[in-house]
Design a protein around this motif. Sequence first.
Motif, mmCIF file in Angstrom:
data_model
loop_
_atom_site.group_PDB
_atom_site.id
_atom_site.type_symbol
_atom_site.label_atom_id
_atom_site.label_comp_id
_atom_site.label_asym_id
_atom_site.label_seq_id
_atom_site.Cartn_x
_atom_site.Cartn_y
_atom_site.Cartn_z
ATOM 1 N N ILE A 458 15.065 2.199 -9.631
ATOM 2 C CA ILE A 458 14.593 0.824 -9.741
ATOM 3 C C ILE A 458 14.260 0.631 -11.225
ATOM 4 C CG2 ILE A 458 12.770 -0.813 -9.079
ATOM 5 C CD1 ILE A 458 14.710 -0.162 -6.763
ATOM 6 N N PRO A 459 14.938 -0.315 -11.890
ATOM 7 C CA PRO A 459 14.834 -0.378 -13.358
ATOM 8 C C PRO A 459 13.414 -0.568 -13.888
ATOM 9 C CG PRO A 459 16.110 -2.239 -12.459
ATOM 10 C CD PRO A 459 15.891 -1.296 -11.346
ATOM 11 N N ASN A 460 12.594 -1.339 -13.178
ATOM 12 C CA ASN A 460 11.232 -1.542 -13.685
ATOM 13 C C ASN A 460 10.214 -0.689 -12.953
ATOM 14 O OD1 ASN A 460 11.738 -2.999 -11.426
ATOM 15 N ND2 ASN A 460 10.620 -4.825 -12.040
ATOM 16 N N SER A 461 10.612 0.537 -12.593
ATOM 17 C CA SER A 461 9.628 1.430 -11.973
ATOM 18 C C SER A 461 8.689 1.943 -13.057
ATOM 19 C CB SER A 461 10.333 2.598 -11.284
ATOM 20 O OG SER A 461 11.212 3.230 -12.173
ATOM 21 N N LYS A 462 7.463 2.231 -12.648
ATOM 22 C CA LYS A 462 6.463 2.700 -13.612
ATOM 23 C C LYS A 462 6.377 4.211 -13.509
ATOM 24 C CE LYS A 462 2.025 2.656 -15.495
ATOM 25 N NZ LYS A 462 2.076 4.110 -15.478
ATOM 26 N N ILE A 463 6.840 4.891 -14.559
ATOM 27 C CA ILE A 463 6.823 6.355 -14.594
ATOM 28 C C ILE A 463 5.839 6.791 -15.680
ATOM 29 C CG2 ILE A 463 8.227 8.452 -14.789
ATOM 30 C CD1 ILE A 463 9.400 6.716 -12.619
ATOM 31 N N PRO A 464 4.862 7.626 -15.440
ATOM 32 C CA PRO A 464 4.477 8.173 -14.146
ATOM 33 C C PRO A 464 3.957 7.087 -13.209
ATOM 34 C CG PRO A 464 2.830 8.737 -15.809
ATOM 35 C CD PRO A 464 3.976 8.092 -16.526
ATOM 36 N N CYS A 465 4.119 7.328 -11.913
ATOM 37 C CA CYS A 465 3.800 6.312 -10.908
ATOM 38 C C CYS A 465 2.299 6.272 -10.609
ATOM 39 C CB CYS A 465 4.589 6.577 -9.644
ATOM 40 S SG CYS A 465 6.361 6.635 -9.901
ATOM 41 N N VAL A 466 1.549 5.825 -11.582
ATOM 42 C CA VAL A 466 0.095 5.677 -11.410
ATOM 43 C C VAL A 466 -0.311 4.325 -11.988
ATOM 44 C CG1 VAL A 466 -0.397 8.161 -11.522
ATOM 45 C CG2 VAL A 466 -0.394 6.805 -13.623
ATOM 46 N N GLY A 467 -1.457 3.842 -11.577
ATOM 47 C CA GLY A 467 -1.933 2.565 -12.095
ATOM 48 C C GLY A 467 -3.444 2.443 -11.931
ATOM 49 N N PRO A 468 -4.025 1.393 -12.524
ATOM 50 C CA PRO A 468 -5.467 1.189 -12.371
ATOM 51 C C PRO A 468 -5.850 0.711 -10.956
ATOM 52 C CG PRO A 468 -4.499 -0.547 -13.730
ATOM 53 C CD PRO A 468 -3.407 0.424 -13.425
ATOM 54 N N HIS A 469 -7.124 0.439 -10.753
ATOM 55 C CA HIS A 469 -7.598 0.015 -9.431
ATOM 56 C C HIS A 469 -6.942 -1.292 -9.003
ATOM 57 C CE1 HIS A 469 -10.644 3.086 -9.096
ATOM 58 N NE2 HIS A 469 -11.008 2.836 -10.354
ATOM 59 N N PRO A 470 -6.620 -1.423 -7.717
ATOM 60 C CA PRO A 470 -5.984 -2.644 -7.219
ATOM 61 C C PRO A 470 -6.878 -3.879 -7.332
ATOM 62 C CG PRO A 470 -5.680 -0.854 -5.665
ATOM 63 C CD PRO A 470 -6.668 -0.367 -6.687
ATOM 64 N N LYS A 471 -6.221 -4.989 -7.598
ATOM 65 C CA LYS A 471 -6.892 -6.279 -7.675
ATOM 66 C C LYS A 471 -6.668 -7.045 -6.370
ATOM 67 C CE LYS A 471 -6.251 -10.406 -10.398
ATOM 68 N NZ LYS A 471 -5.306 -10.966 -11.367
ATOM 69 N N ASN A 472 -5.486 -6.863 -5.788
ATOM 70 C CA ASN A 472 -5.160 -7.539 -4.531
ATOM 71 C C ASN A 472 -4.711 -6.537 -3.474
ATOM 72 O OD1 ASN A 472 -5.477 -10.451 -5.146
ATOM 73 N ND2 ASN A 472 -3.963 -9.955 -6.740
ATOM 74 N N VAL A 473 -5.220 -6.753 -2.255
ATOM 75 C CA VAL A 473 -4.840 -5.918 -1.124
ATOM 76 C C VAL A 473 -4.154 -6.837 -0.118
ATOM 77 C CG1 VAL A 473 -5.711 -4.522 0.787
ATOM 78 C CG2 VAL A 473 -6.689 -4.254 -1.510
ATOM 79 N N ILE A 474 -2.843 -6.682 0.010
ATOM 80 C CA ILE A 474 -2.041 -7.597 0.829
ATOM 81 C C ILE A 474 -1.687 -6.899 2.143
ATOM 82 C CG2 ILE A 474 0.091 -8.949 0.906
ATOM 83 C CD1 ILE A 474 0.012 -8.897 -2.229
ATOM 84 N N LEU A 475 -2.118 -7.505 3.248
ATOM 85 C CA LEU A 475 -1.798 -6.956 4.561
ATOM 86 C C LEU A 475 -0.581 -7.713 5.098
ATOM 87 C CD1 LEU A 475 -5.406 -6.778 6.112
ATOM 88 C CD2 LEU A 475 -4.294 -5.174 4.530
ATOM 89 N N LEU A 476 0.487 -6.997 5.391
ATOM 90 C CA LEU A 476 1.713 -7.630 5.871
ATOM 91 C C LEU A 476 1.812 -7.482 7.386
ATOM 92 C CD1 LEU A 476 4.161 -6.063 3.237
ATOM 93 C CD2 LEU A 476 3.111 -8.340 3.133
ATOM 94 N N ALA A 477 2.137 -8.562 8.053
ATOM 95 C CA ALA A 477 2.382 -8.509 9.487
ATOM 96 C C ALA A 477 3.657 -9.302 9.748
ATOM 97 C CB ALA A 477 1.223 -9.119 10.263
ATOM 98 N N CYS A 478 4.575 -8.702 10.454
ATOM 99 C CA CYS A 478 5.787 -9.430 10.821
ATOM 100 C C CYS A 478 5.527 -9.974 12.230
ATOM 101 C CB CYS A 478 6.983 -8.482 10.798
ATOM 102 S SG CYS A 478 8.522 -9.293 11.291
ATOM 103 N N ASP A 479 4.977 -11.190 12.271
ATOM 104 C CA ASP A 479 4.526 -11.757 13.551
ATOM 105 C C ASP A 479 5.671 -12.473 14.257
ATOM 106 O OD1 ASP A 479 3.101 -12.827 15.646
ATOM 107 O OD2 ASP A 479 2.358 -14.530 14.467
ATOM 108 N N ALA A 480 6.263 -11.800 15.222
ATOM 109 C CA ALA A 480 7.386 -12.401 15.955
ATOM 110 C C ALA A 480 6.916 -13.439 16.968
ATOM 111 C CB ALA A 480 8.205 -11.310 16.637
ATOM 112 N N PHE A 481 5.586 -13.581 17.165
ATOM 113 C CA PHE A 481 5.066 -14.672 17.999
ATOM 114 C C PHE A 481 5.100 -15.995 17.223
ATOM 115 C CE2 PHE A 481 3.152 -10.981 20.070
ATOM 116 C CZ PHE A 481 3.418 -11.246 21.399
ATOM 117 N N GLY A 482 5.063 -15.879 15.888
ATOM 118 C CA GLY A 482 5.170 -17.070 15.043
ATOM 119 C C GLY A 482 3.909 -17.909 14.963
ATOM 120 N N VAL A 483 2.737 -17.287 15.194
ATOM 121 C CA VAL A 483 1.498 -18.072 15.160
ATOM 122 C C VAL A 483 0.582 -17.731 13.982
ATOM 123 C CG1 VAL A 483 1.475 -18.607 17.625
ATOM 124 C CG2 VAL A 483 0.379 -16.502 16.817
ATOM 125 N N LEU A 484 0.799 -16.609 13.332
ATOM 126 C CA LEU A 484 -0.045 -16.289 12.172
ATOM 127 C C LEU A 484 0.458 -17.087 10.969
ATOM 128 C CD1 LEU A 484 -0.732 -12.425 12.291
ATOM 129 C CD2 LEU A 484 -2.233 -14.302 13.014
#
Length: 666
Positions: A458-484
């Motif tokens: 992946i051309p823009n990968s960050k090597i070494p693969c480390v980073g500072p503390h997260p600012k955003n925590v994104i929870l992904l749900a693939c809701d096949a009920f279609g209500v979220l």
Amino acid sequence: MAGNGIENTDGDFSFSAAAARDALPRITTEKGAKSVDVCHDDTASRVNFQTIDELHSLQKKRSAPTTPRKEGGGLVMGTSGPTTPSSRDTMLQSVSASLASLTRETGPKLIKGDPTSAAKVAHVPHTPTSVPAADVSDSGLKFTHILHNLSPAELYEQAIKYEKGSFITSNGALATLSGAKTGRSPKDKRVVKDETTAAELWWGKGSPNIEMDEQTFLVNRERAVDYLNSLDKVFVNDQFLNWDPENRIKVRIVSARAYHSLFMHNMCIRPTPQELENFGTPDFTIYNAGKFPCNRYTHYMTSSTSVDINLGRREMVILGTQYAGEMKKGLFGVMHYLMPKRKILSLHSGCNMGKEGDVALFFGLSGTGKTTLSTDHNRYLIGDDEHCWSNAGVSNIEGGCYAKCIDLSREKEPDIWNAIKFGTVLENVVFDEHTREVDYNDKSVTENTRAAYPIEYIPNSKIPCVGPHPKNVILLACDAFGVLPPISKLNLAQTMYHFISGYTALVAGTEEGVKEPRATFSACFGAAFIMLHPTKYAAMLAEKMQAQGATGWLVNTGWSGGSYGSGSRIKLAYTRKIIDAIHSGSLLNATYQKTEIFGLEIPNEVEGVPSEILEPMNAWEDKEAYKDTLLKLAGLFRNNFETFTSHKIGDDGKLTEEILAAGPNF
Ligand SMILES: Nc1ncnc2c1ncn2[C@@H]1O[C@H](COP(=O)(O)OP(=O)(O)O)[C@@H](O)[C@H]1O
Ligand SMILES: C=C(OP(=O)(O)O)C(=O)O
Ligand SMILES: [Ca+2]
Ligand SMILES: [Mn+2]
């Protein structure tokens, strides 16, 4: 008249080939002849070889210090070699110890290199010769060749020569088949319950840890080791996990297939030649005897597949499945045990970083978009699936990505598309038998087609693969009920509620016709891999998010305007716009409204996304059906959370209460 000429109408030979040949100047092949310069004397030019074998020997230059030496036909364990053991000796001794039978107490005789290229070796007495006569078996007399940390090119050759179903596709990737199993087998996973793990691990209802005793583990281990030692050659990978240098784990993977070796080469962190030289003893070893089944007469075995983890022995045994993801996710389970002991949180999440150093985590179950959304052309990729969050920040556990390829398109996912090239393992895809062009829409083998590639593809990968503390925590749900809602902002208690719930709903197999979406709840968005009780990880996440002031978000990457069958999947382009707005910080300043039942804060506007889809009810034509479906899902959430209502999250009694109250209200 016989001749080589062409007969003329008058019967004469006007043109004779023989005559023409005679007319050509004679070619002189005598040494030193100077008169003719159209032809060179082959033997006169300066060559460095006298025989074909010598010519071939020139083709390959010696490379890394770990390259097998050709003289003498590889290196044999137990021979009286040089007085100071080379790193090769050390490696072979170490691998021999790994492969030792526990009942015969000796390691196998090992030779480095491929059996076809290594010269025949005369009988060499194995190290301790004082094996009791009763223990002598034919297996102790044979040699096993060790293919140690081969390069992708060498592994391609091994796969193509010896493994059916291995082909080079038109993009340069290695297409392979994983056999009967094309996905993980969580029901066949066993964890050894001993005094320590009985007290430490999560057992019982909802837990992925199905117990097995030490003795049964040893039976399966012996089965795997005997199978591997019975082969002419085995592949050994010595690699690392975790880009955080202070918490790096050394892993050894012993396997029977070049496919498995290349897969792990791509997925684990690749040591430098220097690091490999000084590798020493691994911290954890996988015995992948996946081609060979387990014995169903063995205690605890309920099928012919068994994936067994022994934390005490630091070993994992695989029998009866060749699905490569089993190795990667097995090691992830081990990290879920080892890291929390060091107060480091292990996460089933993707992770990337913006130009300004803002880090985002993407949690979600399989198929929800971790890999797709963390691979973002405008951001640095830290990793797509497994991370650690320590006091210093985040680090990727792996050295590669494992992307789904079903319906992959160059337009929608260009970086993943371009990562499928030489070195990449393509699992279970279908391709044109002549052009070798892959048809990513073809599900003939499985829906779960995959590409495993080193993260630097992946051309823009960050090597070494480390980073500072997260600012955003994104929870992904693939809701096949279609209500979220496609996007909602969460407070800390809601983030924890949804993290512990770990919801997604996927659709059933399409072949059997359209069926009801099936809700899945998987604690910490990765119940199949966690080792401790979910509340342990949840407490750590809450503490870290609080300390860093990180914001939680819930993103529905699934259906809108109706459930699966009537609605449609939210366009990837829209989800990307939503994610962009989270990263840029613009969503923090949006105006919000609260939804009914789930009490989620949804923005009124997101740049580039049609506003009518932001409130899910708007997108549904049948409002009654929407409400019924919403209530149904809320009920499933409530039922699922019941097992957690009696647990405290960390030391904060107040937070625990808030988390319990953060679920749906109806
Ligand atoms: N709106 C969307 N957001 C994310 N992924 C989507 C969306 N629509 C379709 N997809 C597809 O869903 C799949 C997500 O899978 P993936 O990113 O591999 O998930 P994970 O890494 O979480 O297992 C990909 O095949 C992607 O192309
Ligand atoms: C390899 C896997 O990862 P994911 O589907 O999350 O990409 C898996 O769950 O088997
Ligand atoms: Ca993935
Ligand atoms: Mn995953």
